[in-house]
Each structure stands twice: as C-alpha cells, then as structure tokens.
Enzyme design. Sequence first.
Site, PDB file in Angstrom:
ATOM      1  N   LYS A  47      15.087 -20.337  -8.540  1.00  0.00           N
ATOM      2  CA  LYS A  47      15.712 -19.619  -9.664  1.00  0.00           C
ATOM      3  C   LYS A  47      16.737 -18.655  -9.088  1.00  0.00           C
ATOM      4  O   LYS A  47      16.486 -18.017  -8.058  1.00  0.00           O
ATOM      5  CB  LYS A  47      14.634 -18.869 -10.439  1.00  0.00           C
ATOM      6  CG  LYS A  47      15.137 -18.186 -11.716  1.00  0.00           C
ATOM      7  CD  LYS A  47      13.979 -17.535 -12.491  1.00  0.00           C
ATOM      8  CE  LYS A  47      14.450 -16.895 -13.790  1.00  0.00           C
ATOM      9  NZ  LYS A  47      13.333 -16.310 -14.564  1.00  0.00           N
ATOM     10  N   SER A  76      13.120 -17.459 -19.493  1.00  0.00           N
ATOM     11  CA  SER A  76      14.410 -17.416 -18.850  1.00  0.00           C
ATOM     12  C   SER A  76      14.585 -18.440 -17.723  1.00  0.00           C
ATOM     13  O   SER A  76      15.704 -18.713 -17.307  1.00  0.00           O
ATOM     14  CB  SER A  76      14.630 -16.016 -18.267  1.00  0.00           C
ATOM     15  OG  SER A  76      13.700 -15.756 -17.234  1.00  0.00           O
ATOM     16  N   SER A 131       8.540 -16.180 -19.049  1.00  0.00           N
ATOM     17  CA  SER A 131       9.702 -16.919 -18.534  1.00  0.00           C
ATOM     18  C   SER A 131       9.387 -18.106 -17.637  1.00  0.00           C
ATOM     19  O   SER A 131      10.284 -18.883 -17.312  1.00  0.00           O
ATOM     20  CB  SER A 131      10.640 -15.976 -17.781  1.00  0.00           C
ATOM     21  OG  SER A 131      11.385 -15.207 -18.682  1.00  0.00           O
TER      22      SER A 131
END
Lengths: 95, 476, 484
Positions: free
Chosen positions: C75, C150, C174
Amino acid sequence: MSLTPQEITHIARLARLKTNPEEAESYATQLSRIMDLIDQLNSIDTENIEPMSHPQDAALRLRDDEVTKLNLREEFQAIAPECENGLYLVPKVID
Amino acid sequence: MQWEIVIGLEVHVQLQTKSKIFSGASTSYGASPNTQACDVSIALPGVLPVMNREAAFLAVKFGLGIDAEINQRSIFARKNYFYPDLPKGYQISQFELPVVGKGKLEIKTSKGCKTIGITRAHLEEDAGKSLHEDFHGMTGIDLNRAGTPLLEIVSEPDMRSAEEAVAYLKQLHMLVRYLGISDGNMQEGSFRCDANVSVRPAGQKELGTRAELKNINSFRFVERAIGIEVERQIEVIEDGGDVVQETRLYDSDLDETRSMRSKEEAHDYRYFPDPDLPTMVLDDSFIESVRASLPELPHLRQTRFVSEFSLNDSDAEKLVHDRDAADYFEAVCNSSAADTKIVANWMNGELNSALNTAGLSIKDSPVNSDRFAELLDRITDNTISGKIAKEVFSLLWDSNKSVDEIIEEKGLKQITDSSAIESIVDQVLAENYDQVAQYKDGNQKVFGFFVGQVMKLSQGKANPKQVNELLRNKLD
Amino acid sequence: MHKKTLREHHQSLKAKDYSSVELTTYFLDRIKNSEDLNAFITVTEDRALMQADQADRTIGSGKMDLLTGIPLAHKDLFCTKDVLTTCGSRILDNFISPYDATAVNKLDAKGMVTLGKTNMDEFAMGSSNETSHFGIVRNPWDKGRVPGGSSGGSAAAVAARLAPVASATDTGGSIRQPAAFCGLTGIKPSYGRVSRYGMIAFASSLDQGGVLGTTAEDCALVLEAMTGFDENDSTSLNLEVPDYGASLRKPLTGRKIGLPKEFFGEGIDGDISASIEEAIRVYERLGATTVEVDLPNSEVGIPCYYVLAPAEASSNLSRFDGVRYGHRAALYEDLNDMYETSRAEGFGAEVKRRIMIGAYVLSSGYYDAYYIKAQKLRRMISNDFSAAFEKCDFILGPTTPATAFGIGEKDDDPVSMYLNDIFTNSANLAGLPAMSLPSGFDSNGLPVGLHLIGKYLDESTILNAAHLYQQQTDWHQRIPGGYE
C-alpha cells in the site's frame, strides 16, 4: 450542531487551508451534516468514565540516551522544495 | 498611587543529554546546519517519537531539587501551531499532567530571604532556528536544535520586584548547574527566560492584566526589561488606559519593550494527548535511583562548609555558588594541611583572577586541585612565603611541573636557616649605618626598611617571621 | 501461477519449477495487462526484478525462507526507500522516501519481492478509493463499482491476482471492508503488533498494518513476517511473534462464537444476512457453538470514531507544509500564504473535511464536549468487548451492511460513506484483531464479507477459525471474470 461559513473560515485558517467564500459555504453544509452524525455521541451518558487515549493502557517505553542517528542531510535535502547552504528556505518569517 | 509589581517567570532549561528527547540525533551545539536533523527532527512522513530516559531522569532530578511533587504518571501532549522551525506542526510538550508538580525555591535579596513557589516543570522539545540573514529575501531554517530536550519551569506570580526576579533566576541557574541537568549557557540558549509582568494598586487583591516579555536572555536584560515594562504599564494606567494582555519583545538595543505583531487569530493550540506516546510511568525504583544521584544542594553545602571548614557565611556562599568551585575547594581541603581560610582566600584571590583573565572555568583550570593543594602546603610548612607562592602559582599555570620541581628549579626555597638569615641581617645593618641611627633615635618606621632590604638581598626567600625576630633582637 | 497459495509458490520455487524472476515477471505482466483497474500508483519493475534475482540466488544457496522469492505489493502509505511514496495524495506526489518502513524492511529481509505501490484513498481517508489523487480504482468483480477503501488498490490487485498478497492498513476498516468488497481475506492484527514506523500516519491510536490475501493461511504467513517489536515505535509491543501458521489447524470443537445482536439488526442487506447465517451453520458443523453477546455502545462507534480519527489526523497532517518535502505551491504571497496554498492544492476535499472536523473538535470550547466525550465512549466500547469476551472466544458478524457500491454513488454524501465502517471501526477503537473473509455472493454476483473479531493479542484464534472455514468452503478461491 451546524457550522457557519465564518466558523469554517476560522478553522481553515487554524489548519492553514486556503478557502474562498464559496468553498466556505459548501464546507459549512458538509461539515454541519458530519457534526450532526457526531452529535449522536450525546445520546450516551459517560459520567465517571475515564477517557481512553490509547488502545492499550500501556506505559511509555524509555530509550537509552545514545546518539544513533547519522547525518543524512544530503539525502533529506535532495527531496526538499528549496534549500541553500544546508538550510531549508521559506518565505521570510516576520515576528 | 502606590503600585505593586507582580512577576512570574517561565524558564526554559535545555537538559544536558547526548541525544534528543524523542530521537537518537545528537544535541551538541554549533554543528553545521541540519547535520543533526534526523528523520524524526525533520518530521518525515511515518516517523515516530521514542522518549529519552535520561531526559526523564534529569526532569525528576530537578523536581527533587526543589522539593516538588513528582507525577509518576505524566502525559505528553501535542501543542498545535504552524511555524517553519516546528517541523511537525506541533510541539510535543506536557499540558495537563506535567512530570514535576508544585515545588519551591528560596531566594535572597537585599531585603532578606523569600520563598518563591514553582507551579510546575514539564518536559518538551525545543524548536529549530530561523536564520534571517538574507537568502534572496527568504528565511533559512536549521533544525539541528529541533527536538533538544527542554524543561519548562513555571513559577508562581510570587515576585514583587525586578530584583527578586533576578535573584530567583540566579538561584535557579545555580541549581540547574549544581544538579548537572543543564550547562546553563545563556549565550547558547540553554537557559531562557520569559517574564509575566503586571502591576496593581497596592493592597488590591486581584491581579492586573499581564504582559508576557520574551527574549530576555541575560540577568541584566531581565532587570532592565521588567523595569521598563513596569514603568510603561503604570504610565498606561495613570493616563487612564488599560494594559492589554499581549506578548512583548524586549529590544536591548533600544532598551524598550514592544508589542509583537498582533496575531491575526487568537492562539488556539488544540492540545491533546499525543497518541504516539503512551503515559509515562516512572516507578518508585526510578525515582529512588534519581534521588540517589542527587548532589548535596547548595544551601545545605553552605551550612556544612561553615561548620566543617570554619568558613564565614560570605566565603562559604561564594564558594558553593559554583558546584565545580565547591568541589575544588573540598578536594584541596581534603588533601592539604593548609588552613581552610587560606584555601578560601587563595581561591577567591589568585585562582579566580587567573581564571577570569584566561576566561576559563574552574573545571578547566591549568592548576588542578592537587597542585593547588601542594602549593598551599608549601606555604603552610614554610617552604615558601606567601609572596613567593604567588610567583610559583603563575609558573604552575604555564607548566605541567609540580610545585616542588618549580621551587627547586628556580631556587625559591625559603631560607629558614637562622644563621644564614642572621648574616644577611648583619650585612644590612652594617651597610645602613644612618638608618640604624635614626631607628635608635626612635624612628620606628625605619624598621620596615630593614625588613625590605633583608628580603631583597635574600631574593625574597628569607622567612619574614625570622627576619623580623632577628632584626628586633639586634636593634632593640 | 496466479492461483497458487504462498505455500504452493514456496514449494515450486524450492523445487525450481520456476524461478522468482519468472514468477515476478509473470505478475508484472498481469499488472501491465490490467492497467484499467488503476490498482497501482507505482510499479517498481526494476527493483522487483533485482530483488527476484537476489531471491533466486538465496534459493540457489539453499538458505531460503518460506516467503523468499514471492512477490507482493505494498500500500502506498508504507515508506519505501528511493521509491515514490504518495499516500494517494498530491501533497506527496513528488515524495521519494529516503527510508523504508519497518514492515517493508521485515518483508524485504524475508526475501519477498516488491512489485509496486498500490493505490489508496488519500491518506487512507475513505471507503471507496475514490479520494485518491491518482484516480479511482475499479473493483475487478464489477468495474463500475468501487473496490472499497482505503486499501482499495491492494484489494483490487490481489482480487485480480496481480499480486499474490499485499500489505495494507486499517484505521476503521480499511483492510476488512475492501476485503469484503473484493472477495478477499484480510487481517488487521491487534494494535501494536505491526510497527507503525514508516507507515504514514492517519490516526495514530487506530492505525494498524496488516495483510490482504486470498487465504487465511497466506495472511497468517505474511502477518507473522511483518509483526514484531520495533524500538522506533513507542506503541510497538515487545512480545514474541506468535507462530500463526502453526495454530491454523486446531479443531474448533467447543469454541464459542459471540454473535452481537447489534450486528444482526436492521439495515443489513438480505443477501448478506443469509450468507452470514450460512457461515454460522458451517461453524456449527465444525463443532463451535454460538452465544448471543451485547455490544450496547456500538451504535456510537461511528460518531466516536469520526471525532477521534479526524482529531489525530488534523495534527498528523500538519507536517505537510511545503517546507521540507512534498508539494509547495508555485505562487504565494508570504509564508502564511505558502502554507495555505500548498495545503489547499495538496489535499483533496475529503482530507480537508477531516482536517477541519479534527481542528474543530479539538478547538477551545469544544474539546471536552467532543474529544473527551469520544474518548470516554471509546473506553465504554472497549469495555463492552471485554465483557463480551467473557462469554465467547471470538465475535462473528458481517463485515459491511452492503456489498460494493457503484463508482460515484456516494460522492455527495460523506456521511453515508462513513456508515460503511459501522461494523469495523469498533475493533480499531478497542485495538482488537479482526479479519474479513469471503462467505458468498449477493444476487448481483458481488462478494460478501464475514467479519471475525478476536480477543486482544489473539490473532491466532480468528486465523484458525478463518482457515478451517476455508477448508469447508471455496468462496476464497473464486476469481473475478476476466482474471481467471
């Protein structure tokens, strides 16, 4: 809780976010709706409850007083917007 | 109208640690810009603070030194504001629960002793420095200092004159150096002071509106700035105006205080507990280990010097003022047979003036306590006179030789052989017949002349006491 | 190759069926062929091939670790040295990180190969990956829908099998919500397990690194490698790393599953309810029993979270000021204008909303009413979990009240977007381990997520429960059309 565009302007200034009057209007509407959601907090009585800042009530770990960091100025300043003579440059600071 | 002055002081003391409060970057002074600004100091995305144990240790040491409550659970909070020398956009400080709670400090002024309350002392990180020399109309930022541990010591508004404020600062300055928690170097910013000053009609209970004076970083400036600010406030009120609560900058060049550019918005620091740092818990054993490291505090040492070394109060006070000087004194007394009064006199005299001339602190004295003790011993055992000792002292200052080596080499050993002195005395009396006659006619003053002549002929080495005795025997 | 589990890749690499370079090239090709998903912000091809080559040499020398030579994606809020690290924001669109996050370091040390940096909601603020400065990410199951957020880029990448596994972070859901939306398995461990050093902070007391993968076992193996004490993080737990892989197969006989009635109320999509009911029956067949538990304050989890997370974020994001790194406006009048313009240009609308909410709830006069009040509720929510865990070994429910929604559907309504976190964020408030795993599909063919919450520090039990469930079901093996 509804927020006025004036309050938005004040908060935006505290947070150093440039906003024009139209943006302040629209943020006032959006943030007021968020604050309505947040105001549900008040449906619950929290008397005698200790606030909780950390997910565990752990104690702070203390580090030995040793110099462990090397000078990485060149690497760090390679990604800086503006530098000179090892200094970060910013628009003139006036006290 | 009679006005009463009310002063509270906030002092920022840089703690003497090797590394920063929340990172392993060096804290040494004077490095090239940003070479000690590590990832945490420049607040790279993703970096985190890790608390320095020594900073906590030194803060507690201060707390014990002022007899304060130690908060064994204290909390780090974020103070949020934007400034280019504050890389995270917040300063990690302590707000609701500082490590040191209420304590006190005794001060002495011309009016006697007084106890000043200390509200709290909390740990925080220092900011970087803005350099305003012209970089094409821009400001340069050096973050070497960012993250240096500070102890902010907040007093009660207990002081009633600039003199008291200065006395408090001096006492505090001595204490932090004594405790070894800071070098107290004011030029380098290790000891910085802000003053909250207000006035009120004598007898009024509530406090007047205060102004916060910034940038008063010498004892002299503190006294001047407070004096000027008090005059200004009285004038404002007597002219029918109101004192505004504001921050004022002391300008030592113009010798005035002036309002700092009014901020567009009121400060709202939005303090909240730093989620990166859990509660700091200092257990009993930690506190006890700090207690065990405490040196004897100055006022207690002064009392002991009076009783143990038979000093008068004023000599003892002068000596304990500087911990290194007091240590030096004790070391000399413990290894020398000299009278403690002589040790004190010599330290306050020769040693002090030599250090002042050379601009050295006593720790860096070329004549260490061992050699100093040896020198005073040679006076005590009559090897040399006090006068010759001064000569030996200045030779010691510039060489690594021992006292005895110098005395030997330079032939400065005192003549105590009475037959040798007697022959010089005889020579002087024989060569100065006129003066002998004057003396016999009752002119006592000539006696000093004979002593001087004998000393001169002996190159100062004759024992003055013996010279006196022999002259009296011969003349009277 | 893209259907294999990590253990299978390990066996193949060890047997030299293919090299790490071949495996890496294979996934790099899949990434190139799926650019329309916009799952990656940066593909680190050169670095990946170099790491793979290094891994092949390690394998050749016989010193390989279980994860050596296996590719993964990070990420884009994990700092990666000398690689662009944006956190999905314009304010960091030029930020070449000078250092590695601890989690990245640990995975590098195992010999894993970094394929690239995945797209995400800006500063992890969002539940749809629509707030990214680098564009929306599409859900491989339906490209007209969001992948969740997210960690939407990590989820889309693993769901489309562009990477076997990906790192991710979870502040309010997330990891778990995108896992649910994309039919993946994802775990957020207990707060303090994975070092936050080098993870760009959103809300420091809630953020926790974790893994998105296709199976519970893959998650267990990677999580174990990411976990461990880090002296650079004051909230990092100084505990031995559990052997998550070893406890996966323990029988569930006698285990008690807590079913909070608050997680089974109104407002939940019917297909989701049915899928969760079915999952409960699977667990009963595995020998577990269920018990009803109460989480009475869970209804204020959302308001509590939306005070605390923005408050911390407003402060965490102050460092982005255009002075030392990141975006600085080209035109400005003075210092203050430089700050305000750089930040106004650098942050997107959702981030600005949260910064302002955060500044507001911390400001003088509102601190007690909002911030302190929310912290008290946080304790009550945490206490509710403690009480519930007196009665059960782990808690089960749906991960989200609905399946993946359409791109742009919630654009004008931040509040309805926030309600996505309704079941997930209480685990962050209490610091508990939690995971989502696929438990079926709705009538539109969209994946449904099953949510498991464990006791503090007890990731092993939920990983164990997830693994055994995956031995009975094949939902986790389903691959979206076009990516088989």
